[in-house]
Design a protein around this motif. Structure first.
Motif, PDB file in Angstrom:
ATOM      1  N   GLY A 196      -8.078 -28.344  12.928  1.00 49.17           N
ATOM      2  CA  GLY A 196      -9.383 -27.710  12.990  1.00 49.17           C
ATOM      3  C   GLY A 196     -10.317 -28.342  13.994  1.00 49.17           C
ATOM      4  N   THR A 197      -9.808 -29.212  14.844  1.00 44.37           N
ATOM      5  CA  THR A 197     -10.621 -29.869  15.861  1.00 44.37           C
ATOM      6  C   THR A 197      -9.708 -30.290  17.002  1.00 44.37           C
ATOM      7  OG1 THR A 197     -12.186 -31.661  16.301  1.00 44.37           O
ATOM      8  CG2 THR A 197     -10.348 -32.153  14.816  1.00 44.37           C
ATOM      9  N   THR A 198     -10.286 -30.907  18.003  1.00 42.09           N
ATOM     10  CA  THR A 198      -9.503 -31.356  19.151  1.00 42.09           C
ATOM     11  C   THR A 198     -10.105 -32.648  19.672  1.00 42.09           C
ATOM     12  OG1 THR A 198      -8.616 -30.700  21.315  1.00 42.09           O
ATOM     13  CG2 THR A 198     -10.866 -30.006  20.797  1.00 42.09           C
ATOM     14  N   SER A 199      -9.614 -33.110  20.802  1.00 41.71           N
ATOM     15  CA  SER A 199     -10.109 -34.353  21.394  1.00 41.71           C
ATOM     16  C   SER A 199     -10.142 -34.209  22.906  1.00 41.71           C
ATOM     17  CB  SER A 199      -9.202 -35.525  21.000  1.00 41.71           C
ATOM     18  OG  SER A 199      -7.912 -35.350  21.566  1.00 41.71           O
ATOM     19  N   LYS A 200     -10.770 -35.173  23.552  1.00 38.54           N
ATOM     20  CA  LYS A 200     -10.864 -35.143  25.008  1.00 38.54           C
ATOM     21  C   LYS A 200      -9.479 -35.215  25.646  1.00 38.54           C
ATOM     22  CE  LYS A 200     -12.977 -37.536  28.937  1.00 38.54           C
ATOM     23  NZ  LYS A 200     -13.843 -38.674  29.358  1.00 38.54           N
ATOM     24  N   LYS A 201      -8.626 -36.070  25.098  1.00 34.81           N
ATOM     25  CA  LYS A 201      -7.281 -36.204  25.643  1.00 34.81           C
ATOM     26  C   LYS A 201      -6.490 -34.915  25.468  1.00 34.81           C
ATOM     27  CE  LYS A 201      -3.094 -39.017  25.333  1.00 34.81           C
ATOM     28  NZ  LYS A 201      -2.434 -40.170  24.676  1.00 34.81           N
ATOM     29  N   GLN A 202      -6.656 -34.297  24.299  1.00 37.13           N
ATOM     30  CA  GLN A 202      -5.922 -33.062  24.049  1.00 37.13           C
ATOM     31  C   GLN A 202      -6.428 -31.924  24.936  1.00 37.13           C
ATOM     32  OE1 GLN A 202      -6.151 -30.982  20.137  1.00 37.13           O
ATOM     33  NE2 GLN A 202      -3.949 -31.388  20.056  1.00 37.13           N
ATOM     34  N   MET A 203      -7.725 -31.872  25.186  1.00 35.86           N
ATOM     35  CA  MET A 203      -8.270 -30.849  26.071  1.00 35.86           C
ATOM     36  C   MET A 203      -7.795 -31.050  27.506  1.00 35.86           C
ATOM     37  SD  MET A 203      -9.758 -28.670  24.281  1.00 35.86           S
ATOM     38  CE  MET A 203     -10.382 -27.722  25.666  1.00 35.86           C
ATOM     39  N   THR A 204      -7.659 -32.312  27.909  1.00 31.82           N
ATOM     40  CA  THR A 204      -7.100 -32.589  29.239  1.00 31.82           C
ATOM     41  C   THR A 204      -5.663 -32.097  29.324  1.00 31.82           C
ATOM     42  OG1 THR A 204      -8.520 -34.542  29.472  1.00 31.82           O
ATOM     43  CG2 THR A 204      -6.592 -34.399  30.917  1.00 31.82           C
ATOM     44  N   LEU A 205      -4.909 -32.377  28.267  1.00 30.86           N
ATOM     45  CA  LEU A 205      -3.529 -31.903  28.212  1.00 30.86           C
ATOM     46  C   LEU A 205      -3.470 -30.377  28.226  1.00 30.86           C
ATOM     47  CD1 LEU A 205      -0.480 -32.299  27.760  1.00 30.86           C
ATOM     48  CD2 LEU A 205      -0.958 -32.440  25.310  1.00 30.86           C
ATOM     49  N   LEU A 206      -4.359 -29.739  27.469  1.00 28.27           N
ATOM     50  CA  LEU A 206      -4.383 -28.277  27.408  1.00 28.27           C
ATOM     51  C   LEU A 206      -4.713 -27.685  28.774  1.00 28.27           C
ATOM     52  CD1 LEU A 206      -4.353 -25.592  25.885  1.00 28.27           C
ATOM     53  CD2 LEU A 206      -6.759 -25.997  25.284  1.00 28.27           C
ATOM     54  N   ARG A 207      -5.726 -28.246  29.426  1.00 26.47           N
ATOM     55  CA  ARG A 207      -6.135 -27.714  30.727  1.00 26.47           C
ATOM     56  C   ARG A 207      -5.009 -27.837  31.753  1.00 26.47           C
ATOM     57  NH1 ARG A 207      -9.857 -30.881  31.475  1.00 26.47           N
ATOM     58  NH2 ARG A 207      -8.950 -32.297  33.019  1.00 26.47           N
ATOM     59  N   LYS A 208      -4.372 -28.981  31.800  1.00 23.68           N
ATOM     60  CA  LYS A 208      -3.301 -29.183  32.775  1.00 23.68           C
ATOM     61  C   LYS A 208      -2.084 -28.315  32.456  1.00 23.68           C
ATOM     62  CE  LYS A 208      -4.477 -33.804  34.399  1.00 23.68           C
ATOM     63  NZ  LYS A 208      -3.953 -35.151  34.729  1.00 23.68           N
ATOM     64  N   THR A 209      -1.777 -28.180  31.171  1.00 26.10           N
ATOM     65  CA  THR A 209      -0.624 -27.355  30.799  1.00 26.10           C
ATOM     66  C   THR A 209      -0.876 -25.889  31.124  1.00 26.10           C
ATOM     67  OG1 THR A 209      -0.168 -28.903  28.990  1.00 26.10           O
ATOM     68  CG2 THR A 209       0.981 -26.807  28.944  1.00 26.10           C
ATOM     69  N   LEU A 210      -2.096 -25.414  30.867  1.00 27.44           N
ATOM     70  CA  LEU A 210      -2.434 -24.031  31.212  1.00 27.44           C
ATOM     71  C   LEU A 210      -2.351 -23.805  32.721  1.00 27.44           C
ATOM     72  CD1 LEU A 210      -5.448 -23.317  28.822  1.00 27.44           C
ATOM     73  CD2 LEU A 210      -3.193 -22.229  28.757  1.00 27.44           C
ATOM     74  N   GLN A 211      -2.810 -24.789  33.493  1.00 28.61           N
ATOM     75  CA  GLN A 211      -2.728 -24.665  34.948  1.00 28.61           C
ATOM     76  C   GLN A 211      -1.275 -24.613  35.413  1.00 28.61           C
ATOM     77  OE1 GLN A 211      -4.996 -28.012  36.364  1.00 28.61           O
ATOM     78  NE2 GLN A 211      -6.975 -26.979  36.125  1.00 28.61           N
ATOM     79  N   HIS A 212      -0.462 -25.490  34.856  1.00 29.83           N
ATOM     80  CA  HIS A 212       0.957 -25.492  35.209  1.00 29.83           C
ATOM     81  C   HIS A 212       1.623 -24.175  34.796  1.00 29.83           C
ATOM     82  CE1 HIS A 212       1.895 -29.616  36.654  1.00 29.83           C
ATOM     83  NE2 HIS A 212       0.776 -29.917  36.022  1.00 29.83           N
ATOM     84  N   TYR A 213       1.241 -23.671  33.641  1.00 33.03           N
ATOM     85  CA  TYR A 213       1.844 -22.426  33.141  1.00 33.03           C
ATOM     86  C   TYR A 213       1.462 -21.242  34.031  1.00 33.03           C
ATOM     87  CZ  TYR A 213       3.410 -18.970  29.699  1.00 33.03           C
ATOM     88  OH  TYR A 213       4.057 -17.938  29.060  1.00 33.03           O
ATOM     89  N   ALA A 214       0.177 -21.165  34.400  1.00 35.42           N
ATOM     90  CA  ALA A 214      -0.272 -20.074  35.275  1.00 35.42           C
ATOM     91  C   ALA A 214       0.394 -20.172  36.649  1.00 35.42           C
ATOM     92  CB  ALA A 214      -1.792 -20.105  35.415  1.00 35.42           C
ATOM     93  N   ASN A 215       0.493 -21.391  37.178  1.00 32.38           N
ATOM     94  CA  ASN A 215       1.155 -21.568  38.477  1.00 32.38           C
ATOM     95  C   ASN A 215       2.632 -21.199  38.400  1.00 32.38           C
ATOM     96  OD1 ASN A 215      -1.165 -22.448  39.788  1.00 32.38           O
ATOM     97  ND2 ASN A 215      -0.799 -24.599  39.297  1.00 32.38           N
ATOM     98  N   ALA A 216       3.269 -21.550  37.285  1.00 29.51           N
ATOM     99  CA  ALA A 216       4.687 -21.225  37.122  1.00 29.51           C
ATOM    100  C   ALA A 216       4.899 -19.714  37.066  1.00 29.51           C
ATOM    101  CB  ALA A 216       5.234 -21.881  35.859  1.00 29.51           C
ATOM    102  N   ILE A 217       3.985 -19.007  36.415  1.00 30.78           N
ATOM    103  CA  ILE A 217       4.086 -17.543  36.354  1.00 30.78           C
ATOM    104  C   ILE A 217       3.931 -16.943  37.746  1.00 30.78           C
ATOM    105  CG2 ILE A 217       2.959 -15.451  35.498  1.00 30.78           C
ATOM    106  CD1 ILE A 217       2.254 -17.002  32.963  1.00 30.78           C
ATOM    107  N   ARG A 218       2.939 -17.428  38.493  1.00 26.74           N
ATOM    108  CA  ARG A 218       2.730 -16.914  39.852  1.00 26.74           C
ATOM    109  C   ARG A 218       3.919 -17.238  40.755  1.00 26.74           C
ATOM    110  NH1 ARG A 218      -2.859 -18.167  38.762  1.00 26.74           N
ATOM    111  NH2 ARG A 218      -2.521 -20.341  39.357  1.00 26.74           N
ATOM    112  N   ASP A 219       4.457 -18.450  40.612  1.00 25.59           N
ATOM    113  CA  ASP A 219       5.615 -18.827  41.425  1.00 25.59           C
ATOM    114  C   ASP A 219       6.812 -17.930  41.123  1.00 25.59           C
ATOM    115  OD1 ASP A 219       4.096 -20.822  42.509  1.00 25.59           O
ATOM    116  OD2 ASP A 219       4.936 -22.422  41.259  1.00 25.59           O
ATOM    117  N   PHE A 220       7.038 -17.681  39.836  1.00 29.11           N
ATOM    118  CA  PHE A 220       8.168 -16.835  39.442  1.00 29.11           C
ATOM    119  C   PHE A 220       7.982 -15.410  39.960  1.00 29.11           C
ATOM    120  CE2 PHE A 220      10.183 -13.976  36.299  1.00 29.11           C
ATOM    121  CZ  PHE A 220      11.501 -14.361  36.493  1.00 29.11           C
TER     122      PHE A 220
END
Length: 279
Positions: free
Chosen positions: A78-102
């Motif tokens: 029910g909550t998050t943290s700064k480290k987890q938000m950093t992980l989320l942001r980077k993972t979303l960026q990698h995921y979006a880039n992977a979709i565009r690359d594919f």
């Protein structure tokens, strides 16, 4: 109450993932061969562009699973943290880039099979240790689909040229250069990307003859034993047949069909008006 955010599995930031490429160590010999291979490809239009569809799918699935774990963790706590938000942001960026690359790599044009084989053979010859990293196994890493950045020119299909292609021998429908570049497609009897000059010239002759007959034949019918009823029926039938030919045989779009039919009808109406005035 424990305010510390719990994670169901140890997630690693994408930028911090270890570099583990497998059993092959890229030593000095590899870099020398890379330079030699690059020199060989200087005269080529472009380097080899492997698709690696399965690897793209694996990468997308891995990133998706990381996002699923992050989502599950946030919903559980029910909550998050700064480290987890950093992980989320980077993972979303990698995921979006992977979709565009594919999407980008799969939308590249498909070169002829002989081109794809040449690229694969050249790579296997330059890097034999990568071509067979596991001796004794059926592991062929370079065996992937290769793409090209070169635009593939495909001539628009129409009923006349396709009819000629189906009734004429393949050697008369294909250009010599395309027969050499795509022997597998040529042997299968499929349509070429570019019709041969013979088919093009014959099709233009047929279309020109049709255009002339479309005007001359109705006029001849209206001239012999003219009457108003006969003239109107002839014009209506001729316009309908002309529109059918444009839409079915030549496969023109709606705007061009309307424009051509209206122009054709106007020519016939002018002839009707002229002949009626003289009579």
């Amino acid at each position: 109450m424990n305010s510390k955010v719990q994670t169901p599995i140890s997630l690693v930031l994408p930028d911090d993932e270890p570099d583990d490429t497998g059993p092959v160590t890229l030593g000095e010999d590899y870099w020398r061969k890379l330079g030699e291979h690059t020199k060989l490809e200087q005269d080529e239009i472009e380097p080899a562009l492997g698709e690696f569809k399965k690897l793209h799918a694996m990468n997308l699935t891995h990133l998706l699973n990381q996002l699923v774990l992050i989502k599950a963790n946030i919903e559980k706590n029910g909550t998050t943290s700064k480290k987890q938000m950093t992980l989320l942001r980077k993972t979303l960026q990698h995921y979006a880039n992977a979709i565009r690359d594919f999407q980008y790599i799969t939308e590249l044009n498909t070169p002829p099979r002989i081109y794809r084989n040449q690229k694969r053979i050249a790579l296997e010859g330059s890097f034999p240790e990568l071509a067979n990293p596991f001796p004794g196994s059926r592991n062929i890493p370079y065996n992937t689909f290769y793409r090209t950045l070169q635009k593939r020119t495909v001539q628009n299909r129409d009923g006349i040229r396709e009819l000629l292609r189906k009734f004429l021998p393949n050697r008369l429908s294909w250009t010599e250069s395309e027969r050499r570049a795509r022997p597998d497609v040529y042997s299968s009897g499929r349509a070429p990307d570019i019709y041969s000059p013979f088919v093009d010239s014959t099709a233009r002759f047929i279309i020109g003859t049709f255009g002339g007959c479309a005007l001359v034949v109705p006029m001849m019918v209206m001239v012999f034993q003219p009457s108003l009823t006969k003239t109107l029926i002839t014009v209506c039938v001729a316009v309908v047949l002309f529109a059918l030919a444009l839409s079915l045989v030549f496969e023109t779009d709606n705007k061009d069909t309307i424009s051509a039919t209206a122009t054709y009808a106007a020519v016939l109406v002018v002839f009707v008006g002229t002949s009626t005035g003289q009579s």
